[in-house]
Design a protein around this motif. Sequence first.
Motif, PDB file in Angstrom:
ATOM      1  N   VAL A   1       0.741  -0.973  -0.063  1.00  0.00           N
ATOM      2  CA  VAL A   1      -0.008   0.072  -0.222  1.00  0.00           C
ATOM      3  C   VAL A   1       0.861   1.180  -0.202  1.00  0.00           C
ATOM      4  O   VAL A   1       1.670   1.425   0.963  1.00  0.00           O
ATOM      5  CB  VAL A   1      -0.902   0.094   1.255  1.00  0.00           C
TER       6      VAL A   1
ATOM      7  N   ILE B   1       1.385   5.296   0.093  1.00  0.00           N
ATOM      8  CA  ILE B   1       0.720   6.439   0.571  1.00  0.00           C
ATOM      9  C   ILE B   1       1.233   7.682  -0.260  1.00  0.00           C
ATOM     10  O   ILE B   1       2.212   8.144  -0.332  1.00  0.00           O
ATOM     11  CB  ILE B   1       0.874   6.894   2.122  1.00  0.00           C
TER      12      ILE B   1
ATOM     13  N   ASN C   1      -1.763  -0.950  -4.488  1.00  0.00           N
ATOM     14  CA  ASN C   1      -2.409  -0.169  -4.454  1.00  0.00           C
ATOM     15  C   ASN C   1      -2.036   1.280  -4.079  1.00  0.00           C
ATOM     16  O   ASN C   1      -1.135   1.359  -2.943  1.00  0.00           O
ATOM     17  CB  ASN C   1      -3.804  -0.486  -3.911  1.00  0.00           C
TER      18      ASN C   1
ATOM     19  N   VAL D   1      -3.242   5.181  -2.226  1.00  0.00           N
ATOM     20  CA  VAL D   1      -3.777   5.990  -1.313  1.00  0.00           C
ATOM     21  C   VAL D   1      -3.541   7.415  -1.421  1.00  0.00           C
ATOM     22  O   VAL D   1      -2.327   7.599  -1.324  1.00  0.00           O
ATOM     23  CB  VAL D   1      -4.173   5.700  -0.070  1.00  0.00           C
ATOM     24  N   CYS D   2      -4.291   8.228  -1.962  1.00  0.00           N
ATOM     25  CA  CYS D   2      -3.974   9.724  -2.172  1.00  0.00           C
ATOM     26  C   CYS D   2      -4.960  10.633  -1.062  1.00  0.00           C
ATOM     27  O   CYS D   2      -6.048  11.036  -1.313  1.00  0.00           O
ATOM     28  CB  CYS D   2      -4.180  10.339  -3.617  1.00  0.00           C
ATOM     29  N   PRO D   3      -4.426  10.769   0.150  1.00  0.00           N
ATOM     30  CA  PRO D   3      -5.202  11.644   0.957  1.00  0.00           C
ATOM     31  C   PRO D   3      -5.122  13.126   0.588  1.00  0.00           C
ATOM     32  O   PRO D   3      -4.109  13.495   0.083  1.00  0.00           O
ATOM     33  CB  PRO D   3      -4.413  11.415   2.367  1.00  0.00           C
TER      34      PRO D   3
ATOM     35  N   ILE E   1      -7.889   7.396   7.217  1.00  0.00           N
ATOM     36  CA  ILE E   1      -6.893   6.802   6.220  1.00  0.00           C
ATOM     37  C   ILE E   1      -6.250   5.667   6.466  1.00  0.00           C
ATOM     38  O   ILE E   1      -6.141   4.628   5.836  1.00  0.00           O
ATOM     39  CB  ILE E   1      -5.627   7.983   5.881  1.00  0.00           C
TER      40      ILE E   1
ATOM     41  N   ILE F   1      -8.716   2.902   5.049  1.00  0.00           N
ATOM     42  CA  ILE F   1      -8.700   2.445   3.774  1.00  0.00           C
ATOM     43  C   ILE F   1      -7.339   1.651   3.675  1.00  0.00           C
ATOM     44  O   ILE F   1      -7.406   0.824   3.082  1.00  0.00           O
ATOM     45  CB  ILE F   1      -8.460   3.782   3.127  1.00  0.00           C
ATOM     46  N   VAL F   2      -6.249   1.920   4.430  1.00  0.00           N
ATOM     47  CA  VAL F   2      -4.955   1.125   4.510  1.00  0.00           C
ATOM     48  C   VAL F   2      -5.070  -0.322   4.934  1.00  0.00           C
ATOM     49  O   VAL F   2      -4.755  -1.204   4.063  1.00  0.00           O
ATOM     50  CB  VAL F   2      -3.908   1.763   5.136  1.00  0.00           C
TER      51      VAL F   2
ATOM     52  N   LEU G   1      -6.678   5.201  -4.755  1.00  0.00           N
ATOM     53  CA  LEU G   1      -8.120   5.826  -3.947  1.00  0.00           C
ATOM     54  C   LEU G   1      -7.671   7.023  -3.275  1.00  0.00           C
ATOM     55  O   LEU G   1      -6.803   7.171  -2.625  1.00  0.00           O
ATOM     56  CB  LEU G   1      -8.308   4.381  -2.874  1.00  0.00           C
TER      57      LEU G   1
ATOM     58  N   ALA H   1      -8.845  10.211  -1.077  1.00  0.00           N
ATOM     59  CA  ALA H   1      -9.567  10.138   0.365  1.00  0.00           C
ATOM     60  C   ALA H   1      -9.263  11.611   0.787  1.00  0.00           C
ATOM     61  O   ALA H   1      -8.255  11.847   1.509  1.00  0.00           O
ATOM     62  CB  ALA H   1      -8.736   9.360   1.239  1.00  0.00           C
TER      63      ALA H   1
END
Length: 271
Positions: free
Chosen positions: A137, A139, A180, A182-184, A230, A233-234, A250, A252
């Motif tokens: 994952v 970030i 994958n 994650v875009c916070p 967050i 999601i992780v 994804l 967020a």
Amino acid sequence: MVAFAGAGVAGKVVVVTGGGTGIGAAVTERFRAEGAQVVIVGRRRAPLEAVAAETGAVPMIADAADASAARSVVADVLERFGRLDVLVANAGGHGFAPVGETDDIGWETALRANLTTAFTMARECLPALMEAKGQIVVISSLAGLFAGPSVAGYTVGKHALIGLTKTLARDYGRSGVRVNAVCPGWVQTPMADNEMDEFAEHAGLASREDAYATVTGDVPLGRPAQPAEIASIVRFLGSAESSYMTGAVLVADGGAHIVDVPTIAFDHAGM
């Protein structure tokens, strides 16, 4: 029919880079609360040991961008736990200046912090992750999709993380590794707190809370995220509940990315 028995994270072995503060600390807390073994990696001993004392995670002091250090982390994890299931590539920071004010050292530092950490740890973890059919994952950030003002190194590094996510997913999916990103958007972390304090001072705002309210004023949800949001999601991406997802990004951000910037003036005009 897909069976989701054992889709949780109990018993998984998870490595979290940048695990001493903010999102990394929240991810550690979430995985530990559900019974995972977590190793937190970072360069600063004090915050890592504080999170370890609070959660029962194992701290390892190392620079995730250094290949030798990353190999040592993986070796220690395998010696201690016998497997590695999830890498959360969370380390980042640096690169807060426009291109014209970024010198060579600043550029290298930004890319090392935001990109090389993830690349190096992913490369060193891949053999163990292939054996475990594990997950990575990454970030990234909303800065991985859009450009903010005067954050050249950070923006380029976060954009590159999305490319890294996609190439890892493409190359190692057949080996059972899912990757994958994650875009916070704004998350209320110590790093963001510092930015809000600086912004409040320059903008003449009374408090950090006023600064957060200002920067999220045009975001549909109208607030920053909490790190635990967050982390949820992780956790999903690091479990079998996301079993058919790889190469996904994804977002967020409370809806910030759906806002048509030229129409914000209509809201401000009460139309």
